[in-house]
Design a protein around this motif. Sequence first.
Motif, PDB file in Angstrom:
ATOM      1  N   SER A 217     -16.143 -41.075 -43.441  1.00 12.40           N
ATOM      2  CA  SER A 217     -15.721 -39.789 -43.995  1.00 12.40           C
ATOM      3  C   SER A 217     -14.487 -40.010 -44.854  1.00 12.40           C
ATOM      4  O   SER A 217     -13.542 -40.690 -44.436  1.00 12.40           O
ATOM      5  N   SER A 246     -19.535 -33.250 -50.106  1.00 11.98           N
ATOM      6  CA  SER A 246     -19.340 -32.273 -49.029  1.00 11.98           C
ATOM      7  C   SER A 246     -20.428 -31.205 -49.015  1.00 11.98           C
ATOM      8  O   SER A 246     -20.848 -30.743 -47.950  1.00 11.98           O
ATOM      9  N   ASN A 253     -26.515 -30.174 -42.632  1.00 16.76           N
ATOM     10  CA  ASN A 253     -26.162 -29.584 -41.334  1.00 16.76           C
ATOM     11  C   ASN A 253     -26.868 -28.246 -41.122  1.00 16.76           C
ATOM     12  O   ASN A 253     -27.338 -27.945 -40.020  1.00 16.76           O
ATOM     13  N   LYS A 261     -20.188 -34.947 -39.989  1.00 16.34           N
ATOM     14  CA  LYS A 261     -18.827 -34.492 -40.217  1.00 16.34           C
ATOM     15  C   LYS A 261     -18.655 -34.112 -41.676  1.00 16.34           C
ATOM     16  O   LYS A 261     -18.972 -34.896 -42.575  1.00 16.34           O
ATOM     17  N   GLU A 262     -18.177 -32.903 -41.931  1.00 11.24           N
ATOM     18  CA  GLU A 262     -17.973 -32.446 -43.301  1.00 11.24           C
ATOM     19  C   GLU A 262     -16.542 -32.754 -43.729  1.00 11.24           C
ATOM     20  O   GLU A 262     -15.600 -32.480 -42.990  1.00 11.24           O
ATOM     21  N   SER A 263     -16.388 -33.348 -44.908  1.00 14.85           N
ATOM     22  CA  SER A 263     -15.054 -33.706 -45.394  1.00 14.85           C
ATOM     23  C   SER A 263     -15.005 -33.525 -46.901  1.00 14.85           C
ATOM     24  O   SER A 263     -16.026 -33.640 -47.594  1.00 14.85           O
ATOM     25  N   MET A 267     -19.091 -38.383 -47.787  1.00 17.32           N
ATOM     26  CA  MET A 267     -19.375 -39.434 -46.815  1.00 17.32           C
ATOM     27  C   MET A 267     -20.010 -40.644 -47.492  1.00 17.32           C
ATOM     28  O   MET A 267     -20.905 -40.511 -48.326  1.00 17.32           O
ATOM     29  N   ASP A 290     -12.208 -42.410 -42.570  1.00 13.88           N
ATOM     30  CA  ASP A 290     -12.471 -42.398 -41.130  1.00 13.88           C
ATOM     31  C   ASP A 290     -13.794 -43.120 -40.879  1.00 13.88           C
ATOM     32  O   ASP A 290     -14.864 -42.605 -41.189  1.00 13.88           O
ATOM     33  N   THR A 292     -16.852 -45.008 -38.771  1.00 15.27           N
ATOM     34  CA  THR A 292     -17.602 -45.048 -37.516  1.00 15.27           C
ATOM     35  C   THR A 292     -18.687 -46.106 -37.619  1.00 15.27           C
ATOM     36  O   THR A 292     -19.479 -46.101 -38.569  1.00 15.27           O
TER      37      THR A 292
END
Length: 450
Positions: A217, A246, A253, A261-263, A267, A290, A292
């Motif tokens: 993100s 985004s 979603n 995860k929205e940013s 992404m 961020d 993962t």
Amino acid sequence: MEGFDLEKEMKELNLTTSKESREDFLSYKVKPGVIVYPRTEEEIVKVVDYANRKRIPIVTWGAGTSLTGAVSCEGCILIDMKYMSSILEINDVDWYVRTQPGVNLEYLNKKLMERGFFLPPDPASFFLCSVGGAVANSSGGMRGVKYGTFRDWVLALKVVLPTGEIVKIGEPLRKNRAGYDLTHLFVGSEGTLGVITEIWFRIVPLPKRKLIPLLVSMPSLDSTAGVISDIRKSGIMPEIAEFMDSEVLKTLNVHLNAGLKESEGGMLILLIEDQDLESIRNIIRKWDGDLTELSDKEWERVYSLRAQAAIALKASAKEMLVEDIVVPVSKLMDAIRKLKELEGKFNVRMPVIAHIGDGNLHPNILLEEKEVALELFEKVGEIAIELGGSISGEHGIGVQKTKLMAIQLAKHNGVKVLEIMKRIKEIIDPNDIMNPGKYVERAYNESMRN
């Protein structure tokens, strides 16, 4: 065609036929005079020979996943290749696979993987598309950053020419310097030069190194471009380097219950070799991303979501035009900024999906009336041309991008190049029956009007 019944004429040639209207993924209309379902190369020769004598347009249909109107027609003979769907040979010594054009790409790779091999190009429609359509369009996909497009994986072809003659071009060899490269003239020709009946693909063993899937993100679009630029500078070659902004994340979603995860910066989806993990971590940390690390099961889910992103976006609007521009990676941030400026100026949603590792951006224009989008669509293409890029990386030209193709070639290559292309079409298809009025022919006519 007036004066005779095309379906009756085809049945008299002992061909399986039907007559129905269709449309491609973006709802371009296909209204053939007859649909023919050949099962052999000889049956295709019958159709093409008849059409050439009668001057009837031919359009070849794979799975209808075209995004540019490349299979649109009215009154044509539509050759549906779904029954020519056999894998003819898998050669695990010379590393090629020979197939008919109607083979589904996902099915082909499943069979190759059982033997320890794969065919890398993976357009988002991999679970739907036929390999013949992918070759005719030189499709790309998520692995393009490392492996390129279908153009890089075709060794040889058998083709029924518009005159009804059968030719084999190329050889199933990694090295072959005998004559002009006609094979790659037909790859990406969008059905305008002949009907492909067999394909020899280069294949490679499945990667032996451990691949690490990552979801990242990003706090801003600037940081996203910064990560990609630094990955390139570091000499790392990801297996996959994808981007969803985004708005795409929000749509997934809502429509597919994705739980992503929205940013603000969207992404990144990365697949890298384990030896590059620490370097990638440092680059992402530098740009405040961020990160993962995904399990195999999570990776399969994310990969599927990325492949379905265009479907989710289409479901969120009445009309959608899918753009497909390429810019130098060094110009990514310039391109993204200009796209966001256009989105605000035209007051429309234009979420971006991207094969960002090789500079291939897919702005998706979403709105209520398609006509309103046409000016915006052309301005997106003009951004690519202005930045030294291309108006198409993998979707092709069809009827949708011929004006932009003429502009790009005139600016970057000179009008002589388009003239040469037009002459090639005339030599191979003198009666102009193969998918006429599109691609090179239409782009040439556009250039003559300007």
